[in-house]
Scaffold this motif. Sequence first.
Motif, short mmCIF file in Angstrom:
data_model
loop_
_atom_site.label_atom_id
_atom_site.label_comp_id
_atom_site.label_asym_id
_atom_site.label_seq_id
_atom_site.Cartn_x
_atom_site.Cartn_y
_atom_site.Cartn_z
N ARG A 171 40.86 1.49 -28.49
CA ARG A 171 42.16 1.89 -29.04
C ARG A 171 42.22 1.68 -30.55
NH1 ARG A 171 47.32 3.07 -26.79
NH2 ARG A 171 48.58 3.75 -28.57
N ILE A 172 41.55 0.65 -31.03
CA ILE A 172 41.59 0.34 -32.47
C ILE A 172 40.24 0.62 -33.15
CG2 ILE A 172 43.46 -1.33 -32.27
CD1 ILE A 172 41.43 -3.55 -32.17
N ASP A 173 39.33 1.26 -32.41
CA ASP A 173 38.02 1.65 -32.94
C ASP A 173 37.32 0.46 -33.60
OD1 ASP A 173 35.88 3.31 -33.52
OD2 ASP A 173 36.71 3.99 -35.42
N TYR A 174 37.18 -0.62 -32.82
CA TYR A 174 36.60 -1.85 -33.35
C TYR A 174 35.41 -2.26 -32.50
CZ TYR A 174 36.21 -6.77 -34.70
OH TYR A 174 35.75 -7.99 -35.13
N ARG A 175 34.27 -2.45 -33.16
CA ARG A 175 33.04 -2.88 -32.51
C ARG A 175 32.79 -4.35 -32.86
NH1 ARG A 175 29.33 2.51 -33.50
NH2 ARG A 175 31.07 3.93 -33.83
N VAL A 176 32.39 -5.12 -31.86
CA VAL A 176 32.27 -6.57 -32.10
C VAL A 176 31.19 -7.16 -31.20
CG1 VAL A 176 34.07 -7.11 -30.41
CG2 VAL A 176 33.59 -8.72 -32.26
N LEU A 177 30.62 -8.26 -31.64
CA LEU A 177 29.64 -9.02 -30.86
C LEU A 177 30.27 -10.35 -30.45
CD1 LEU A 177 26.54 -8.33 -33.09
CD2 LEU A 177 26.77 -7.59 -30.72
N TYR A 178 30.33 -10.61 -29.15
CA TYR A 178 30.89 -11.85 -28.64
C TYR A 178 29.77 -12.70 -28.01
CZ TYR A 178 35.60 -9.74 -28.84
OH TYR A 178 36.78 -9.15 -29.25
N PRO A 179 29.65 -13.97 -28.39
CA PRO A 179 28.68 -14.83 -27.69
C PRO A 179 29.13 -15.04 -26.25
CG PRO A 179 30.05 -16.12 -29.19
CD PRO A 179 30.39 -14.67 -29.44
N LEU A 180 28.21 -14.90 -25.32
CA LEU A 180 28.53 -15.07 -23.90
C LEU A 180 28.36 -16.52 -23.48
CD1 LEU A 180 26.92 -11.91 -22.23
CD2 LEU A 180 29.36 -12.48 -22.37
N PRO A 181 29.29 -17.03 -22.69
CA PRO A 181 29.13 -18.40 -22.17
C PRO A 181 28.09 -18.40 -21.05
CG PRO A 181 31.06 -17.38 -21.19
CD PRO A 181 30.53 -16.40 -22.21
N PRO A 182 27.58 -19.56 -20.69
CA PRO A 182 26.66 -19.63 -19.55
C PRO A 182 27.37 -19.17 -18.27
CG PRO A 182 26.63 -21.67 -20.82
CD PRO A 182 27.80 -20.87 -21.31
N PRO A 183 26.65 -18.48 -17.37
CA PRO A 183 27.28 -18.09 -16.10
C PRO A 183 27.76 -19.30 -15.33
CG PRO A 183 25.18 -16.96 -16.42
CD PRO A 183 25.27 -18.02 -17.48
N THR A 184 28.83 -19.12 -14.59
CA THR A 184 29.35 -20.20 -13.75
C THR A 184 28.42 -20.40 -12.56
OG1 THR A 184 31.61 -19.62 -14.37
CG2 THR A 184 31.32 -21.01 -12.41
N PRO A 185 27.91 -21.60 -12.35
CA PRO A 185 27.02 -21.82 -11.21
C PRO A 185 27.77 -21.64 -9.91
CG PRO A 185 27.61 -23.91 -12.23
CD PRO A 185 28.15 -22.82 -13.12
N PRO A 186 27.09 -21.15 -8.86
CA PRO A 186 27.77 -20.97 -7.57
C PRO A 186 28.24 -22.31 -7.02
CG PRO A 186 25.40 -20.73 -7.32
CD PRO A 186 25.67 -20.77 -8.79
N ALA A 187 29.37 -22.26 -6.34
CA ALA A 187 29.93 -23.49 -5.78
C ALA A 187 28.97 -24.03 -4.73
CB ALA A 187 31.30 -23.21 -5.17
N SER A 188 28.68 -25.32 -4.81
CA SER A 188 27.77 -25.93 -3.83
C SER A 188 28.52 -26.18 -2.53
CB SER A 188 27.23 -27.25 -4.38
OG SER A 188 28.29 -28.12 -4.69
N ASP A 189 27.78 -26.04 -1.45
CA ASP A 189 28.38 -26.27 -0.14
C ASP A 189 28.73 -27.75 0.01
OD1 ASP A 189 26.05 -23.99 1.41
OD2 ASP A 189 28.03 -23.63 0.52
N VAL A 190 29.86 -28.01 0.62
CA VAL A 190 30.28 -29.39 0.86
C VAL A 190 29.52 -29.91 2.07
CG1 VAL A 190 32.21 -30.90 1.42
CG2 VAL A 190 32.56 -28.93 -0.09
N LEU A 191 28.80 -31.00 1.87
CA LEU A 191 28.03 -31.59 2.98
C LEU A 191 28.96 -32.29 3.95
CD1 LEU A 191 25.03 -33.09 0.98
CD2 LEU A 191 25.14 -30.92 2.21
N GLU A 192 28.79 -31.95 5.21
CA GLU A 192 29.61 -32.59 6.23
C GLU A 192 29.08 -33.99 6.53
OE1 GLU A 192 29.80 -30.24 9.68
OE2 GLU A 192 30.84 -28.55 8.74
N THR A 193 30.00 -34.89 6.83
CA THR A 193 29.60 -36.23 7.22
C THR A 193 28.91 -36.18 8.57
OG1 THR A 193 31.49 -37.15 6.02
CG2 THR A 193 30.42 -38.57 7.68
N PRO A 194 27.70 -36.71 8.68
CA PRO A 194 27.00 -36.65 9.98
C PRO A 194 27.84 -37.27 11.07
CG PRO A 194 25.54 -37.44 8.22
CD PRO A 194 26.93 -37.42 7.66
N ARG A 195 27.85 -36.59 12.22
CA ARG A 195 28.60 -37.10 13.36
C ARG A 195 27.78 -38.14 14.10
NH1 ARG A 195 30.52 -32.29 17.01
NH2 ARG A 195 31.32 -34.10 18.15
#
Length: 202
Positions: A171-195
Motif C-alpha cells: 500500500r505504501i510501496d515500501y521494501r524492507v528487511l526484517y531479522p527473523l526470530p528463531p522458530p518456536t520449538p514444538p511443545a514437548s509432551d507432558v510425561l505422565e507419572t508412572p502408575r
Amino acid sequence: MTRLLDQIEVLGQILLDKVPATPGSEEAIRTAATAIQFIQDTGQSYDFEDYVQSIEAHAPPLAMGRFATREEAEAGMNAWRRPPAVAFVLIADVYHSAMYIPSLGKVRLVPLPVILEHYLADMANDGPKPSGLSFDSKAEAEAWLHQQPTPPQQVVVLIAGAPFLAAYHHRIDYRVLYPLPPPTPPASDVLETPRNDGPDAG
C-alpha cells in the motif's frame, strides 16, 4: 478479481433460503452487504482486491503510511483531509495505531510493536522456506531488494548467515528487511507419572 456484486447476491440468497438462527445474524449480513456496496460505489474495488491478495499471500499487516519520526507522523496525518478513524502506520519501522479523535480534531498515535513481533514469529514458524539467496551485508541485500522490478511479498534470505525476511508493504510501496526470530520449538509432551498398579498400590 472478486466480483463484489456477486457476493451481495450470495448474502441475499442466504437470507432468503434460511433465516439465521444466531441473534443479530440478519443485521450482520445486511451490514456486510452494505459494506461491499460501499466498496463498489466508492471505486475501491481494486484496493479491496489488493488487500485480499495481500492477506492470502501473508504480506505484512496493512500500513496506511510510513514516517521517520512521531512528529512527522502527527503533522502528516493531521494534514490529511479525512484522517482514518483507526489505521496502522509505520514510524521508523515500528507499527503504531493511528486513531482520529473528533473532539480534539487530531490523530493520536499509540506504538504497537507486538504487531510486527507476532507477524515475524508467524513467518519464522510457518512462513516461506529459505530462498537460497545469501548476502555478506545488509546493504548488499537492500541493494538487491530495491533492484527487483516486482517486489516479493516475502522472501527469506541470509545476511551474514542470519535469516531475514525481505518483505513488501504494497500500500505504501515500501521494501524492507526484517531479522527473523528463531522458530518456536514444538511443545514437548507432558510425561505422565508412572502408575503403580502393584499389590502395594493405594
